[in-house]
Design an enzyme around this catalytic site. Sequence first.
Site, PDB file in Angstrom:
ATOM      1  CB  CYS A  58     -53.145 -17.203   9.663  1.00 51.76           C
ATOM      2  SG  CYS A  58     -51.316 -17.924   9.762  1.00 51.76           S
ATOM      3  CD  GLU A 111     -54.188 -14.540   3.252  1.00 53.44           C
ATOM      4  OE1 GLU A 111     -55.888 -14.835   3.745  1.00 53.44           O
ATOM      5  OE2 GLU A 111     -53.219 -14.867   3.303  1.00 53.44           O
ATOM      6  CG  HIS A 145     -52.893 -17.751   4.730  1.00 50.51           C
ATOM      7  ND1 HIS A 145     -52.524 -16.806   4.742  1.00 50.51           N
ATOM      8  CD2 HIS A 145     -52.715 -19.053   5.018  1.00 50.51           C
ATOM      9  CE1 HIS A 145     -51.857 -16.821   5.558  1.00 50.51           C
ATOM     10  NE2 HIS A 145     -51.651 -18.292   6.422  1.00 50.51           N
TER      11      HIS A 145
END
Lengths: 394, 538
Positions: A282, A368, A366
């Site tokens: 990001c 994650e 993302h």
Amino acid sequence: MKALLILSDGTFFEGTNIGVAGTTTGEVVFNTSMTGYQEILTDPSYAGQIVALTYPLIGNYGINDDDNESINPQVAGFIVKEMCENPSNYRSDAAGDDYLKQYNIVGIQGIDVRALVKNLRDHGVMLGMVTTEHTVEEGLAILHNLPDYDSGAYARQVTTPRPYQWQQGEALKVQENKADNAPLHHTATAPPDQWEMPLEAGGRVVVLDYGTKFNILRSLRDRGLEVIVLPCTATPEEILQWQPDGILLSNGPGDPKALDEEVKNIQSLQQQNPNLPMFGICLGHQILGRAMGGETFKLKFGHRGANHPVKDLTTGKVHITTQNHGYAVQADSLPDDVEVTHLNLNDNTVEGLRHREKPVFSVQYHPEASPGPKDNAYLFDRFADLVKKKTEYP
Amino acid sequence: MVIGSGPIVIGQAAEFDYAGTQACQALREEGVSVVLVNSNPATIMTDVETADAVYIEPLTVSFVEQVIAKERPDGLLPSLGGQTGLNMAYRLAEAGILDKYNVELLGTPLESIKKAEDRDLFKETMKRLNQPVPESAIVVSMEEAKAFRDQIGYPLIIRPAYTLGGTGGGIAYNDKQLEQFVRSGLDRSLIHQILLERYLNGWKEVEYEVMRDGNDTCITICNMENFDPMGVHTGDSIVVAPSQTLSDKEYQMLRSASLEIIRGLGIEGGCNVQLALDPKSPQYYVIEVNPRVSRSSALASKATGYPIARVSAKIAIGFHLDEIPNAVTQKTLACFEPALDYCVVKIPRWPFDKFTTSDRRVTTQMKATGEVMSIDRSFESALMKALRSLEIGVYGLRSKGVGLLTEMEIEEKLRVPTDERIFIIAEAFRRGMMIEEVHDLTKVDCWFLQKIWHLIEMEQQLRNKPLDEFTPDLMRKAKKLGFNDHHLGELIGVKEPEIRARRKAMGIAPVYKMVDTCAGEFEAQTPYYYSCYETESE
């Protein structure tokens, strides 16, 4: 209590107050995720932003201790259609409204969020205010005197004040943590020369904390990596004294153009140690893009949601991704030794980069997740393999 | 060639007609000429303009073979005609007819379908994919039964094999009950055999509609949560989309499992995965997989604006998800996951008004013959809309007769679900029962009960309120919760037109919002609309 949402273009919405009464300002953005409001509230990438959720029923499963992405809510303000007063989920410890009150977040509910979203979609994100105190005229006067959102170096506000080692699995004790605003469940760390060597020698990653989400740290630790988190202003010397096997450039808030120092630090780090694996996520991806000679630009209303299709140009596969960004790397600004590896299928913006020779890669989205699909966790595997020197690059 | 689903039977709505018609159009758009075979002329798909050639013939191997011989299709798409279509494809393949005429089977391979539909193969496949299915064992003695109990614990459901009406079985929560049911079950089973299975009483039932293309790209179209916990067939349950009581962790855990399954099975097209989730832990089980377009996919299509049958048909002829445009936005692609900015409620429509003597309990065998679906900004108003749409003479949460029930009868009807349970829950709240009590009896999640309680609270606030005390604020609140003018009139004892006139004089009127698959993120070209009491009309 009544509350107003006032946008800098003069549009306003009348609703009722959630969280605490008062006034807050910030860039008004919207997120289309249908679940994961707690992760969104605590994502440091939302610093300086008032977040509207398009899904109308929020707070249904309450707030719990495990789903935080940082120790506090990070949003400047919160906009929902309806906040659930009586959440129902076995993990719920608190109702959303109580949580907002606990952390002094000003919010509004009961407005026509879809009308707001269409306004932002058509005219772009803009500054706004949620207030229980001001009239529309007063609010607009205040908004017109505010500095641009783009000018703020928000990453420096949300980054950790001092280095720490991420430890997994310890309960979050948010209350005791107020003293120096550093996450308590991270062990306070001594300077590197007094450092006790970790038990496992799986590889040490330094995370440059531009506003990292906990799940990035969890994802690295899950792969047997030792995780050291440093302030985003750390110099190459400060970074290298930790003898890292890899660098992760985290997500974070704001315009990468406001972070020239950080970009320069990455450039000189790469010059000093060209074979150090680097993975950007990001804002970290944008900083890496700028460090490698690329340009970034602001998107009209950003990408915020958990449903964005991204094509991996190296494999031809499409992945559904979580996104939260207002800026993007400009494809045609990149030098020849940097390759665009991922594209967003909605608007063809750059979603991933890699250096053709150095072990350096990054994604705009993302991996994650949290909230959102877990389909992209393989990127952490790829990075962990590089850090552990299991794979050669490229 | 597309095979239709034949006659509509109890347990189906008209979903296969809907899916089949959509698929025929999708194929023809690509310049594919479509031959349709269906034995049921009372369908949209057999209209002359749906396909290039329509055969209304019995769905038997010999008739279908003759159609194949005459039309010589290049491919056969069987996954849009429900179980009938799939079975037909099996038989044609087994009889060697597809080989004989060189007809390629399109979409999901038959092998994959077998893996999903054959109980043993399914269990084996789930095991290979590390996906949990409820533990079960066939036992022939008390010792074996106790050994199984030692493995997985209580509660257990005991089903004797081959008995009349399933007698002799039951649910055991302790040793005493286990001994009793195992003994009686073994006694009554004609082959002295019983099936023991983990009983998922009160677990949440959640469905995922997922898609996969030939490039192994997998996406979720929609998830749905059953109002009624495990034990009521999903076709007989009130269903809400998207799920309401799942945190992101739970949502993603089940989403990942569903995608793992569609990948593991190798399905190309749409697939429905049903899961049970423990309301008190992250434990879940895979209950069932439908490797084809189903009733739930028709619901998911309408709930999200994502045309599952249409996209499935395109995938079957070789398109990848990122090559198919999103039919609603026309700018983005079919390769994304719809974002809803509204709440969808489905209520089954049962035929008990026609079959007045039948057993109205709803269990694991579907009894509904249709369903209604509604969309609104809140669960309450979506529920109220759906109730009105049932056309059973109700305008809200009050149905005839519930007021006459005794407390005992109410409790019994809360415990044993019937088609009327939603009205019984409402009546229980009217009589002052607490949410926790109703939850203990029904196991319905407190989130749903809270909403019904909220509606009853409003109902009681409105009851017998003089018309001139009807402030704009109260009127707006009532409308936002889904009380229609007729219902308001009933509650306060005036005629509907009077309420309407008063409401209009207050300037309170519905607006219309789009179903656009993307929560407003992109402009929509061909959306559809729902009414709601908001400010901006689209």
